[in-house]
Design a protein around this motif. Structure first.
Motif, PDB file in Angstrom:
ATOM      1  N   SER A 138      26.199  22.759  34.307  1.00 60.26           N
ATOM      2  CA  SER A 138      27.042  23.927  34.089  1.00 60.26           C
ATOM      3  C   SER A 138      26.668  25.053  35.051  1.00 60.26           C
ATOM      4  CB  SER A 138      26.919  24.394  32.639  1.00 60.26           C
ATOM      5  OG  SER A 138      27.894  25.374  32.334  1.00 60.26           O
ATOM      6  N   TYR A 139      27.349  26.187  34.896  1.00 59.23           N
ATOM      7  CA  TYR A 139      27.080  27.362  35.725  1.00 59.23           C
ATOM      8  C   TYR A 139      25.703  27.923  35.396  1.00 59.23           C
ATOM      9  CZ  TYR A 139      28.846  29.654  31.448  1.00 59.23           C
ATOM     10  OH  TYR A 139      29.060  30.044  30.141  1.00 59.23           O
ATOM     11  N   ASN A 140      25.102  28.607  36.367  1.00 57.88           N
ATOM     12  CA  ASN A 140      23.759  29.131  36.146  1.00 57.88           C
ATOM     13  C   ASN A 140      23.805  30.580  35.639  1.00 57.88           C
ATOM     14  OD1 ASN A 140      23.691  30.970  38.459  1.00 57.88           O
ATOM     15  ND2 ASN A 140      23.397  29.180  39.766  1.00 57.88           N
ATOM     16  N   THR A 141      22.637  31.128  35.383  1.00 59.86           N
ATOM     17  CA  THR A 141      22.544  32.446  34.768  1.00 59.86           C
ATOM     18  C   THR A 141      22.947  33.586  35.703  1.00 59.86           C
ATOM     19  OG1 THR A 141      20.187  32.487  35.356  1.00 59.86           O
ATOM     20  CG2 THR A 141      20.760  31.748  33.132  1.00 59.86           C
ATOM     21  N   GLY A 142      23.248  33.282  36.951  1.00 65.99           N
ATOM     22  CA  GLY A 142      23.719  34.316  37.872  1.00 65.99           C
ATOM     23  C   GLY A 142      25.225  34.376  37.987  1.00 65.99           C
ATOM     24  N   ALA A 143      25.932  33.469  37.313  1.00 70.17           N
ATOM     25  CA  ALA A 143      27.383  33.433  37.393  1.00 70.17           C
ATOM     26  C   ALA A 143      27.999  34.650  36.712  1.00 70.17           C
ATOM     27  CB  ALA A 143      27.908  32.153  36.737  1.00 70.17           C
ATOM     28  N   GLY A 144      29.127  35.099  37.223  1.00 67.79           N
ATOM     29  CA  GLY A 144      29.796  36.242  36.629  1.00 67.79           C
ATOM     30  C   GLY A 144      30.156  36.011  35.176  1.00 67.79           C
ATOM     31  N   ILE A 145      30.541  34.782  34.858  1.00 68.13           N
ATOM     32  CA  ILE A 145      30.976  34.468  33.497  1.00 68.13           C
ATOM     33  C   ILE A 145      29.810  34.404  32.527  1.00 68.13           C
ATOM     34  CG2 ILE A 145      30.886  31.940  33.442  1.00 68.13           C
ATOM     35  CD1 ILE A 145      33.911  32.140  32.541  1.00 68.13           C
ATOM     36  N   TYR A 146      28.585  34.528  33.033  1.00 73.88           N
ATOM     37  CA  TYR A 146      27.427  34.622  32.147  1.00 73.88           C
ATOM     38  C   TYR A 146      27.362  35.983  31.465  1.00 73.88           C
ATOM     39  CZ  TYR A 146      22.673  33.889  30.406  1.00 73.88           C
ATOM     40  OH  TYR A 146      21.569  33.739  29.595  1.00 73.88           O
ATOM     41  N   ARG A 147      28.088  36.955  32.018  1.00 77.29           N
ATOM     42  CA  ARG A 147      28.247  38.235  31.315  1.00 77.29           C
ATOM     43  C   ARG A 147      29.256  38.054  30.184  1.00 77.29           C
ATOM     44  NH1 ARG A 147      30.215  42.462  35.382  1.00 77.29           N
ATOM     45  NH2 ARG A 147      30.716  43.502  33.409  1.00 77.29           N
ATOM     46  N   LEU A 148      28.923  38.506  28.987  1.00 73.74           N
ATOM     47  CA  LEU A 148      29.773  38.262  27.826  1.00 73.74           C
ATOM     48  C   LEU A 148      31.153  38.881  27.965  1.00 73.74           C
ATOM     49  CD1 LEU A 148      27.554  38.438  24.624  1.00 73.74           C
ATOM     50  CD2 LEU A 148      27.986  36.549  26.196  1.00 73.74           C
ATOM     51  N   SER A 149      31.260  40.048  28.587  1.00 70.07           N
ATOM     52  CA  SER A 149      32.578  40.683  28.716  1.00 70.07           C
ATOM     53  C   SER A 149      33.515  39.826  29.557  1.00 70.07           C
ATOM     54  CB  SER A 149      32.453  42.081  29.321  1.00 70.07           C
ATOM     55  OG  SER A 149      31.910  42.029  30.627  1.00 70.07           O
ATOM     56  N   LYS A 150      32.992  39.176  30.572  1.00 69.12           N
ATOM     57  CA  LYS A 150      33.800  38.283  31.406  1.00 69.12           C
ATOM     58  C   LYS A 150      34.225  37.050  30.607  1.00 69.12           C
ATOM     59  CE  LYS A 150      33.392  40.445  35.455  1.00 69.12           C
ATOM     60  NZ  LYS A 150      34.552  40.976  36.193  1.00 69.12           N
ATOM     61  N   PHE A 151      33.255  36.443  29.933  1.00 68.50           N
ATOM     62  CA  PHE A 151      33.540  35.215  29.197  1.00 68.50           C
ATOM     63  C   PHE A 151      34.490  35.486  28.027  1.00 68.50           C
ATOM     64  CE2 PHE A 151      31.247  30.975  28.126  1.00 68.50           C
ATOM     65  CZ  PHE A 151      32.460  30.403  27.786  1.00 68.50           C
ATOM     66  N   ALA A 152      34.270  36.571  27.306  1.00 67.04           N
ATOM     67  CA  ALA A 152      35.106  36.878  26.148  1.00 67.04           C
ATOM     68  C   ALA A 152      36.561  37.090  26.553  1.00 67.04           C
ATOM     69  CB  ALA A 152      34.569  38.111  25.427  1.00 67.04           C
ATOM     70  N   GLY A 153      36.796  37.848  27.614  1.00 66.14           N
ATOM     71  CA  GLY A 153      38.162  38.056  28.083  1.00 66.14           C
ATOM     72  C   GLY A 153      38.805  36.780  28.567  1.00 66.14           C
ATOM     73  N   TYR A 154      37.991  35.934  29.174  1.00 67.43           N
ATOM     74  CA  TYR A 154      38.489  34.662  29.688  1.00 67.43           C
ATOM     75  C   TYR A 154      38.939  33.742  28.556  1.00 67.43           C
ATOM     76  CZ  TYR A 154      38.325  30.200  32.254  1.00 67.43           C
ATOM     77  OH  TYR A 154      38.621  28.984  32.817  1.00 67.43           O
ATOM     78  N   VAL A 155      38.085  33.568  27.535  1.00 67.99           N
ATOM     79  CA  VAL A 155      38.450  32.643  26.467  1.00 67.99           C
ATOM     80  C   VAL A 155      39.565  33.200  25.587  1.00 67.99           C
ATOM     81  CG1 VAL A 155      36.183  31.552  26.452  1.00 67.99           C
ATOM     82  CG2 VAL A 155      36.634  33.421  24.865  1.00 67.99           C
ATOM     83  N   LYS A 156      39.613  34.509  25.412  1.00 63.84           N
ATOM     84  CA  LYS A 156      40.639  35.111  24.554  1.00 63.84           C
ATOM     85  C   LYS A 156      42.039  34.756  25.029  1.00 63.84           C
ATOM     86  CE  LYS A 156      42.769  38.393  22.012  1.00 63.84           C
ATOM     87  NZ  LYS A 156      42.767  38.563  20.555  1.00 63.84           N
ATOM     88  N   TYR A 157      42.254  34.760  26.341  1.00 62.24           N
ATOM     89  CA  TYR A 157      43.602  34.574  26.882  1.00 62.24           C
ATOM     90  C   TYR A 157      43.850  33.171  27.443  1.00 62.24           C
ATOM     91  CZ  TYR A 157      44.358  39.465  26.055  1.00 62.24           C
ATOM     92  OH  TYR A 157      44.498  40.679  25.433  1.00 62.24           O
ATOM     93  N   ASN A 158      42.876  32.267  27.259  1.00 64.40           N
ATOM     94  CA  ASN A 158      43.064  30.927  27.831  1.00 64.40           C
ATOM     95  C   ASN A 158      42.598  29.783  26.944  1.00 64.40           C
ATOM     96  OD1 ASN A 158      43.885  31.596  30.784  1.00 64.40           O
ATOM     97  ND2 ASN A 158      42.102  32.906  30.405  1.00 64.40           N
ATOM     98  N   MET A 159      41.881  30.066  25.887  1.00 69.11           N
ATOM     99  CA  MET A 159      41.280  29.025  25.089  1.00 69.11           C
ATOM    100  C   MET A 159      41.618  29.213  23.611  1.00 69.11           C
ATOM    101  SD  MET A 159      39.737  27.183  27.339  1.00 69.11           S
ATOM    102  CE  MET A 159      39.709  27.467  29.105  1.00 69.11           C
ATOM    103  N   PRO A 160      41.605  28.145  22.808  1.00 73.57           N
ATOM    104  CA  PRO A 160      41.392  26.745  23.174  1.00 73.57           C
ATOM    105  C   PRO A 160      42.605  26.157  23.890  1.00 73.57           C
ATOM    106  CG  PRO A 160      41.955  26.898  20.878  1.00 73.57           C
ATOM    107  CD  PRO A 160      41.826  28.314  21.380  1.00 73.57           C
ATOM    108  N   PHE A 161      42.581  24.856  24.087  1.00 68.77           N
ATOM    109  CA  PHE A 161      43.628  24.175  24.849  1.00 68.77           C
ATOM    110  C   PHE A 161      45.007  24.547  24.304  1.00 68.77           C
ATOM    111  CE2 PHE A 161      46.420  20.606  25.874  1.00 68.77           C
ATOM    112  CZ  PHE A 161      46.177  20.473  27.235  1.00 68.77           C
ATOM    113  N   GLY A 162      45.895  24.940  25.210  1.00 75.30           N
ATOM    114  CA  GLY A 162      47.249  25.315  24.829  1.00 75.30           C
ATOM    115  C   GLY A 162      47.461  26.808  24.718  1.00 75.30           C
ATOM    116  N   ALA A 163      46.379  27.581  24.658  1.00 77.81           N
ATOM    117  CA  ALA A 163      46.509  29.032  24.563  1.00 77.81           C
ATOM    118  C   ALA A 163      46.763  29.637  25.937  1.00 77.81           C
ATOM    119  CB  ALA A 163      45.252  29.633  23.959  1.00 77.81           C
TER     120      ALA A 163
END
Length: 323
Positions: free
Chosen positions: A222-247
């Motif tokens: 998987s991605y390492n601890t330096g990835a942008g998506i390791y920041r929770l604000s990035k990951f949270a916004g990403y999953v909110k508008y794209n996950m789970p499958f079909g969202a």
């Protein structure tokens, strides 16, 4: 016989329908609806049948099938962890709010506080190879880097310089008033995510075993601890508008709380650790959810990782007022 008012209303409705479909196919590359206005990528059928077009198409191919060319058993080089760029930049970097490349060409080169320098698109691409793909950078003169950059510039060809169209990148969610809850996030993962990403977060390979259908969310691949998506604000916004499958942005399945909590759970799991001591040379410019010190405040590392983040924001604002 229709009354005059009915004729006017019908004509107005017909105009709106025609206008919508005209602009969807011919107008500015944004999609307009009743409540949303988002960037829509240009049609790949319009890529020119030229040498430049061939480079653009190769760039898109590299985004979609990175592992085939540049993964552990890549046909060109073995410089990445087996994930595809598309695993994070959905639909070849074109999905609205799907970490897309909509504003990349229009906003780069630009100053980034993380490096403390002006960065090019090439630097941005190679940062992803080093961090999100836990690998090595592409050679600056390689056809592969030139192709990826050409594709990104083609995607943004209709965007005015400096413009950041709605729907590009990742949508920012409001911070929670509490700490994120990894136990609650585990439940969200089990209910919504593990059918694709696996009970152990290891992802799901395609039948040819050459690349991931669904990427690993933690573990050695998987991605390492330096990835942008390791920041929770990035990951949270990403999953909110794209996950789970079909969202997607117009069909959301997770609440804000679920998005923050599942992001915290996933990023609490083991993954490659990679230190970037040169990041954020001005430590005062670190975002509140950057989980690595040193900090200019006295909040613990755990709060910078899991929140609540608003007290950190307010403390920094107060310090700025008295400088």
């Amino acid at each position: 016989m229709l009354h005059a008012l009915e004729i006017v209303l019908f004509a107005g409705l017909l105009f709106m329908v025609i206008n919508y479909f005209f602009y969807r196919s011919n107008g500015p590359r944004e999609k307009q609806g009743a409540a949303t206005l988002v960037w829509i990528a240009p049609d790949t059928a319009t890529i020119p049948a030229t040498a430049d077009g061939d480079l653009i198409r190769y760039g898109r191919e590299l985004i979609v099938h990175t592992a085939v060319y540049l993964g552990p058993h890549g046909s060109v080089a073995s410089i990445s962890n087996g994930m595809n760029c598309q695993n994070c930049h959905l639909r070849a970097g074109t999905q609205p709010w799907g970490n897309n490349y909509g504003s990349t060409a229009s906003t780069y080169p630009r100053f980034r506080a993380r490096s403390g320098s002006i960065e090019s698109v090439e630097r941005k691409v190679n940062d992803c190879f080093i961090r999100s793909l836990n690998g090595q950078p592409l050679d600056s003169g390689s056809r592969e880097l030139k192709a990826i950059v050409a594709y990104i510039h083609w995607l943004g060809k209709d965007i005015p310089k400096g413009h950041h169209p709605p729907g590009s990148g990742i949508k920012q969610l409001p911070y929670l008033e509490r700490s994120t809850d990894t136990a609650a996030g585990r439940k969200v993962f089990q209910q919504k995510c593990q059918r694709c990403h696996g009970i152990n977060g290891g992802g799901m390979m395609k039948p040819d075993d050459a690349e991931f259908l669904y990427p690993p969310l933690w573990g050695t691949k998987s991605y390492n601890t330096g990835a942008g998506i390791y920041r929770l604000s990035k990951f949270a916004g990403y999953v909110k508008y794209n996950m789970p499958f079909g969202a997607n942005y117009s069909s959301i399945q997770l609440s804000d709380e679920e998005a923050w909590d599942v992001a915290a759970f996933v990023n609490s799991q083991p993954r490659p650790v990679k230190a970037f001591p040169a990041d954020w040379p001005d430590i005062g410019s670190k975002p509140p959810d950057h989980p690595f010190g040193p900090f200019t405040d006295t909040f613990p590392v755990s709060q910078h990782k899991y929140g609540p983040f608003n007290p950190i924001v307010l403390a920094h604002q107060g310090r700025s007022r008295f400088k």
